[in-house]
Design an enzyme around this catalytic site. Sequence first.
Site: not given
Length: 273
Positions: A70, A95, A140, A169, A263
Amino acid sequence: MPDSCVPRPRRFLVCEPRHFAVQYAINPWMRPDEPVDVIRALDQWQALVETYRAHGHTVDTVNPVPGLPDMVFAANAAVVVDGRVFGSLFHAPERRPESVPYEAWFKAAGYEVYHPESVCEGEGDLVPAGRWILAGTGFRTTREAHSEVQEHFGAPVISLTLVDPYFYHLDTALFVLDDENIAYYPEAFSPGSREVLARLYPDAVLATREDAMAFGLNSVSDGRRVFISPGATDLAGQLAGRGYVPVPVDLSEFHKAGGGIKCCTQEIREIRS
């Protein structure tokens, strides 16, 4: 066309999707049993980079690291305002190692990097918007991180609660058009947050769920041109009607991981002269 609807050259940081894959599931989009076409992803990513450069923007790259599938989602690594870098502390353990190569890049480029104490996922949930910073929470980034952001940048932070897991997000549910206006999908937010946005942005562009699910709100605007998913047709029409210029860029392979144009794009905001 609004007075603020003028383009401004931007500086972006991106990461080649050489190791892109869906190896785990940390949002509803991710299905590890669905294969990713890495060659197609590379082609789409390269087209995005070329499109940015063709429109006069500067694009820097950070080297991808094996085992970090990612890492291509550069926006999550930090938020940069007035040349100050606020780093990330990812929610998912998978992540968290991404922070290391991004911090190394920023330090090599001459920046100091602030290490957050609370879970915080960069521009994924922190959206600089003119006079303030819009800040997402609910899935998040934590509210405690919002306080850290305000203390670090000395800018008012507007906390917004996300309620739909498909829009995990803030940058999947909202993007900044210019210093005065935004586009967003109201139903991605709690009732109180919707009221806040309506008060702050009475002339905002409102997206349908269909366009939001097509990653139409995971867009990047330079103040006039809006780099947008080609699937967000109604939203593109609304933007054109407001004087903006939609620039479709297909990043559909990245939708498999819950990402899109924004992103993949970290903006480096220096002090404006």
